[in-house]
Write a protein that holds these residues in place. Structure first.
Motif, short mmCIF file in Angstrom:
data_model
loop_
_atom_site.label_atom_id
_atom_site.label_comp_id
_atom_site.label_asym_id
_atom_site.label_seq_id
_atom_site.Cartn_x
_atom_site.Cartn_y
_atom_site.Cartn_z
N GLN A 1 0.84 -1.20 0.00
CA GLN A 1 0.00 0.00 0.00
C GLN A 1 0.87 1.24 0.00
O GLN A 1 1.65 1.47 0.93
CB GLN A 1 -0.92 -0.01 1.23
CG GLN A 1 -1.99 1.04 1.23
CD GLN A 1 -3.02 0.82 0.12
OE1 GLN A 1 -3.25 -0.30 -0.30
NE2 GLN A 1 -3.62 1.89 -0.36
N VAL B 1 -0.18 -5.93 5.37
CA VAL B 1 -0.07 -4.75 4.52
C VAL B 1 1.33 -4.17 4.70
O VAL B 1 1.76 -3.90 5.83
CB VAL B 1 -1.13 -3.70 4.88
CG1 VAL B 1 -0.98 -2.46 4.01
CG2 VAL B 1 -2.53 -4.29 4.71
N LYS C 1 -9.90 0.92 0.41
CA LYS C 1 -9.14 -0.32 0.56
C LYS C 1 -9.68 -1.28 1.62
O LYS C 1 -9.72 -2.50 1.39
CB LYS C 1 -7.66 -0.02 0.83
CG LYS C 1 -6.82 0.05 -0.43
CD LYS C 1 -6.79 -1.31 -1.11
CE LYS C 1 -5.94 -1.26 -2.38
NZ LYS C 1 -5.87 -2.61 -2.99
#
Length: 294
Positions: free
Chosen positions: A75, A105, A82
């Motif tokens: 990200q 992430v 998201k």
């Protein structure tokens, strides 16, 4: 086959659309009576193809803990849409593979890390129902590896650390440690690391430092990418490029560069000296230190 009790247990909420507000009292969340309720189509089949791709998906198995899935998302910035996508991914994977599913992430800045770590629920505050709470790896928790020996112990972790710290003031020290640790490694190990770091640094100033470290510290290496990085230093503008790189690295590390030092760097026409200055710029405590005894 759908049973009558199954139908009765949910269709009653269609019969009295405001029933749930009363049932909620018994469930301990006591929601207010809604102003309106709309019965929506229950068919969730997607009538047209919708592309849903997780960045990387791994299945991890162990004798002690069994198997689970790990979805990995890179990200670059905050994106309010998201969490809903992440919820879709994890729920879909859980349903498809019937395995516990986790989400990692990976980010490169503190603001995105802080945002990504926040739990996001699909329901209202009183009824969170499905909550997304990903594990986040970024500059806030990845190690700052500036010791070549430590980098050599786990080159892949050191590579990820370098990528996640791409905007960190210590990135010069981090990249220098990694390039030093790679010196005696086989090209099969070095090749993907050179490429991954170059990709991970993107358009940041540190990419120029990495290109020149590859040219200096890994000058023995003959991969296509290494040659490409070195070729940039052979162009007619290479002197200017190296001089700019020296200044950029110092500035990115927060080191003040006096006017006389800037002039000395700008006027230097010797590529070997500029190479040496650039390497020292990764670890120097002051602009004066890059000059050594020259």
């Amino acid at each position: 086959m759908v049973s009558s009790p199954h139908e009765a247990m949910h269709r009653i909420f269609q019969r009295d659309t405001k029933l749930f507000s009363r049932v909620s009292k018994a469930l301990g969340c006591d929601l207010p009576v809604p102003d309106s309720v709309t019965i929506l189509p229950t068919d969730l089949t997607e009538t047209s193809p919708v592309e849903r791709r997780v960045d990387t998906l791994l299945r991890l198995d162990s004798t002690e803990h069994g198997a689970f899935l790990l979805a990995i998302e890179a990200q670059g910035k905050k994106d309010l849409a998201k969490p809903a996508s992440w919820a879709y991914y994890t729920a879909y994977l859980w349903t498809k593979y019937r395995l516990p599913t986790a989400l990692l992430v990976v980010v490169q800045d503190h603001a995105t890390a802080a945002w990504a770590q926040l739990p996001v629920a699909s329901g209202p505050p009183q009824l969170p129902t499905l909550t997304i709470r990903p594990l986040v790896a970024g500059p806030h928790n990845m190690p700052v590896i500036t010791d070549p020996a430590e980098a050599h112990e786990d080159l892949v972790l050191a590579t990820l650390a370098a990528i996640t710290h791409a905007g960190d003031p210590a990135i010069g020290d981090i990249l220098k440690a990694l390039s030093t640790a790679l010196r005696n490694e086989h090209e099969d190990v070095v090749d993907p690391i050179i490429e991954l770091v170059a990709q991970g640094l993107g358009s940041r100033p540190a990419k120029e430092l990495w290109r020149n470290l590859v040219a200096v510290d890994l000058s023995f290496y003959k991969s296509d990418l290494a040659e490409e990085l070195r070729d940039e230093g052979r162009d007619e503008g290479s002197v200017t490029t190296y001089g700019t790189a020296v200044l950029t690295v110092l500035e990115q590390r927060g080191i003040d560069v006096p006017a006389d030092a800037r002039q000395r760097i700008a006027e230097c026409g010797d590529l070997e000296i500029l190479h040496a200055w650039l390497v020292r710029a990764a670890t120097a405590a002051s602009a004066a230190e890059i000059f050594g005894d020259e």
